[in-house]
Every structure is written in C-alpha cells, then in structure tokens.
Design a protein around this motif. Sequence first.
Motif, mmCIF file in Angstrom:
data_model
loop_
_atom_site.group_PDB
_atom_site.id
_atom_site.type_symbol
_atom_site.label_atom_id
_atom_site.label_comp_id
_atom_site.label_asym_id
_atom_site.label_seq_id
_atom_site.Cartn_x
_atom_site.Cartn_y
_atom_site.Cartn_z
ATOM 1 N N GLY A 166 -2.542 -19.581 -16.200
ATOM 2 C CA GLY A 166 -2.314 -20.386 -17.654
ATOM 3 C C GLY A 166 -3.692 -20.636 -18.252
ATOM 4 N N ALA A 167 -3.817 -21.965 -18.829
ATOM 5 C CA ALA A 167 -5.021 -21.981 -19.635
ATOM 6 C C ALA A 167 -6.400 -22.110 -18.729
ATOM 7 C CB ALA A 167 -4.926 -23.391 -20.587
ATOM 8 N N PRO A 168 -7.083 -21.682 -19.344
ATOM 9 C CA PRO A 168 -8.697 -21.598 -18.672
ATOM 10 C C PRO A 168 -9.187 -23.165 -18.275
ATOM 11 C CG PRO A 168 -8.794 -20.324 -20.742
ATOM 12 C CD PRO A 168 -7.544 -21.025 -20.713
ATOM 13 N N ILE A 169 -9.655 -22.978 -17.296
ATOM 14 C CA ILE A 169 -10.175 -24.483 -16.719
ATOM 15 C C ILE A 169 -11.901 -24.460 -16.652
ATOM 16 C CG2 ILE A 169 -7.915 -24.740 -15.338
ATOM 17 C CD1 ILE A 169 -9.422 -24.336 -12.889
ATOM 18 N N ALA A 170 -12.088 -25.881 -16.648
ATOM 19 C CA ALA A 170 -13.643 -25.924 -16.665
ATOM 20 C C ALA A 170 -14.158 -26.257 -15.329
ATOM 21 C CB ALA A 170 -14.074 -27.154 -17.746
ATOM 22 N N LEU A 171 -15.500 -25.874 -15.268
ATOM 23 C CA LEU A 171 -16.227 -26.293 -13.826
ATOM 24 C C LEU A 171 -16.249 -27.626 -13.840
ATOM 25 C CD1 LEU A 171 -18.343 -23.032 -13.565
ATOM 26 C CD2 LEU A 171 -16.427 -23.380 -12.230
ATOM 27 N N THR A 172 -15.879 -28.358 -12.585
ATOM 28 C CA THR A 172 -16.451 -29.547 -12.652
ATOM 29 C C THR A 172 -17.971 -29.746 -12.291
ATOM 30 O OG1 THR A 172 -16.123 -29.367 -10.140
ATOM 31 C CG2 THR A 172 -14.116 -30.220 -11.546
ATOM 32 N N ALA A 173 -18.234 -30.714 -12.869
ATOM 33 C CA ALA A 173 -19.815 -31.098 -12.925
ATOM 34 C C ALA A 173 -20.084 -32.635 -12.270
ATOM 35 C CB ALA A 173 -20.384 -31.024 -14.204
ATOM 36 N N HIS A 174 -19.073 -33.126 -11.635
ATOM 37 C CA HIS A 174 -19.406 -34.454 -11.012
ATOM 38 C C HIS A 174 -18.781 -34.746 -9.964
ATOM 39 C CE1 HIS A 174 -15.579 -34.991 -12.775
ATOM 40 N NE2 HIS A 174 -15.156 -35.866 -12.068
ATOM 41 N N ARG A 175 -18.938 -35.947 -9.012
ATOM 42 C CA ARG A 175 -18.185 -36.460 -8.158
ATOM 43 C C ARG A 175 -17.319 -37.770 -8.641
ATOM 44 N NH1 ARG A 175 -19.377 -32.080 -5.999
ATOM 45 N NH2 ARG A 175 -19.904 -31.918 -3.904
ATOM 46 N N GLU A 176 -16.596 -38.137 -8.276
ATOM 47 C CA GLU A 176 -15.846 -39.426 -8.554
ATOM 48 C C GLU A 176 -16.364 -40.470 -7.730
ATOM 49 O OE1 GLU A 176 -13.328 -41.540 -11.341
ATOM 50 O OE2 GLU A 176 -13.015 -39.283 -11.090
ATOM 51 N N VAL A 177 -16.673 -41.570 -8.251
ATOM 52 C CA VAL A 177 -17.200 -42.783 -7.344
ATOM 53 C C VAL A 177 -16.695 -43.950 -7.704
ATOM 54 C CG1 VAL A 177 -19.263 -43.835 -6.472
ATOM 55 C CG2 VAL A 177 -19.498 -41.625 -7.251
ATOM 56 N N LEU A 178 -15.816 -44.703 -6.607
ATOM 57 C CA LEU A 178 -15.554 -45.977 -6.768
ATOM 58 C C LEU A 178 -16.208 -47.023 -5.945
ATOM 59 C CD1 LEU A 178 -13.044 -47.237 -8.537
ATOM 60 C CD2 LEU A 178 -13.145 -44.286 -8.355
ATOM 61 N N VAL A 179 -16.614 -48.073 -6.641
ATOM 62 C CA VAL A 179 -17.203 -49.216 -5.926
ATOM 63 C C VAL A 179 -16.368 -50.396 -5.587
ATOM 64 C CG1 VAL A 179 -19.549 -50.723 -5.692
ATOM 65 C CG2 VAL A 179 -19.546 -48.236 -6.860
ATOM 66 N N PHE A 180 -16.373 -50.927 -4.522
ATOM 67 C CA PHE A 180 -15.531 -52.108 -4.313
ATOM 68 C C PHE A 180 -16.277 -53.083 -3.552
ATOM 69 C CE2 PHE A 180 -12.924 -48.197 -3.868
ATOM 70 C CZ PHE A 180 -11.722 -48.881 -4.514
ATOM 71 N N GLU A 181 -15.851 -54.471 -3.942
ATOM 72 C CA GLU A 181 -16.402 -55.485 -3.224
ATOM 73 C C GLU A 181 -15.469 -56.297 -2.568
ATOM 74 O OE1 GLU A 181 -17.017 -58.736 -6.759
ATOM 75 O OE2 GLU A 181 -18.795 -57.818 -5.723
ATOM 76 N N LEU A 182 -15.875 -57.463 -1.796
ATOM 77 C CA LEU A 182 -14.743 -58.296 -1.203
ATOM 78 C C LEU A 182 -14.210 -59.170 -2.177
ATOM 79 C CD1 LEU A 182 -16.805 -59.452 2.112
ATOM 80 C CD2 LEU A 182 -14.963 -57.970 2.266
ATOM 81 N N ALA A 183 -12.882 -59.255 -1.777
ATOM 82 C CA ALA A 183 -12.166 -60.051 -2.878
ATOM 83 C C ALA A 183 -12.821 -61.577 -2.882
ATOM 84 C CB ALA A 183 -10.667 -60.235 -2.590
ATOM 85 N N HIS A 184 -13.198 -62.114 -1.830
ATOM 86 C CA HIS A 184 -13.832 -63.436 -1.494
ATOM 87 C C HIS A 184 -15.000 -63.428 -2.377
ATOM 88 C CE1 HIS A 184 -15.088 -67.205 -0.021
ATOM 89 N NE2 HIS A 184 -16.250 -66.701 0.339
#
Length: 313
Positions: A257-275
Amino acid sequence: MTNHPTGPWPLPLPPGEEPPMPPLSVWPTGQRDPAAQLREAGCVPGTETDIDLIPPAIAAHAIATYTHPGDLVLDPDCGAGTVLVEALRAGRHTLGLTARHRWWTLARANITATKAAGAWRDGSVLDARPTLLATIRAAGLVGRVGLVLTALRTPTGDDALGPDHDSSSAFDEQLSATVRYCEPLLRSGGHLVVVAHPRRHPDGALADLATRLITAGASAGLVPVERCLALTAALRGRRLITRASFAERRAAARAKGAPIALTAHREVLVFELAHDAELAAAAAGTSWPDDAVAAPRQRTIGAAYRPDGRRAA
C-alpha cells in the motif's frame, strides 16, 4: 530541574470515557547512534541483541529527570540491563528482573562491568518474573522504589499465550500485570515510566500505544503526568537523521500500500501515584478529582519528598 505541567484526572473514569492525554514533551536522546551509546555505557558484547532494550541515552535521561542520587531504580523486565547500567552510572541503587536466562547472563555481566568501571551503588539482577514483586520476598521493597523504568517487551514463549491469542491483548495483559505488581513498591513522589517501541498494524499504520499504556496504568491506580517522545534520531539543525535498523528499513520497503515513514522515536509514558496527585491538588487549593481536572497543576519533577508525602524544601 524543570517544571512540567500535569493534568490529574478522576479515577475511576466514567463508563465509556477514555483518559485524557497528558502533556507532550520531546527528549533529544538520539544524538548518538545506538552502538556508540552502548560503547560509552561500557555494555558487554551481546547487549545489542536485545531488540526491546531501552537505549542508554533514554534510560539516562529518565533517571536524571525523575530521581536523585541514592534512589532505588527498578526494572521489572530488564532484558540485557541497560537501565541497570545507567542507574549505577548515575549513582542510584538498582534492581532488575528477567525470566530469560540469556538476558540474566548479559545483565549480570553488564552490572559487573559497570561496577568494575567505578560504580559503587548496589546493583543486582534476579532470574525471576515480575510476579515475584507480588510475593513476600519483595516485602522489603514496598514504598522504597523511586523509579520504575521498564520497556514494553514483545511477549515470547509462555508470555505469548498461544498462537491463536491476539498479540495486542498479550501486550496489554503483560503490561497491566507488571504495573500492578510495581505500584505498591513506589515511594511517595516516585514515578513509573514505560518506554515502548512504535508498533504498526498490518496495513502499516502506527498503533495507538499511548492509550493502551495509560489504560494499563489506570488499572493499577496510577495517574499519567507526562507523555514524551524520546528521539532515536539525531537533530541536525531542522533535520532529523533517522537511525533505523536494517530490519526496520526492510520492513518499510516491503510494506504494502502507501509508503510508510521510518520511526524516529520511542513512546514514553510517565505515571505517578494517585495519592501524590491528590496531595498536589489539595496543596494547590483544588478538590480531587473534579476541580483538579479543570485546573492543571505545576510540579517539580525529581523533587525530594518526605515520608508524609510533602515535598521537602
């Protein structure tokens, strides 16, 4: 240290409502190629075979941002041990777990090499699954971990849950369970950070990992405070110089199908305690959770906290 805006949100969410995305930031962590990063960190040969590893520059950035010297950094699925190496190099204590003997051997060798190079903090790796963290053997870690830093890994062997099992479900179940095991171990003011390699659907479209990661954190009572893109490409003025592997380039070339781009990152999610989010909202003069959603707060990442949950001066 810098102030990062965060947006608390109510737990649990109303039925059918998705959690809002936390503020986005970009980490310039791709200035050096992966091989150079591993050499600079003193990692032993073979470390590069861990395709899901957290690049040393990303691990070092997270550790410097969310911890202080002497804190304990935990990676419940450490692979070849790049997080453990960077924690020791930064003057933090560290503990890793892995159920694969190959990774345990490499992680242990990396810890030994880092200590031989002058790191003096405590560091160890256990041949065990993250489920160990939910047993009495981990009781001494409860409330002591300053940072949980781990990668979203590809399920293998028993973790893959069989050939007929949906792979995305395997990812979600594995991550949700790991987060639940780690949540009781976080000290007040601690953070849980998940780093994920971008993944694509069969049609080439990027998968929405952020929503899945946030859902996994919410299942353990954690609040997302930041979403980051950790660059794996180098910045050269206004240009990004991609550092995609041969396998990634071949997959892009063979995509239908359509050309795809090369990825250039990592996905990062930062969490903390609800308290912690609740305390911060109270200190800001808002109620939790309703007013806090309408009035995003400011907090200092990496600040020291006393046992009562208040930030030290």
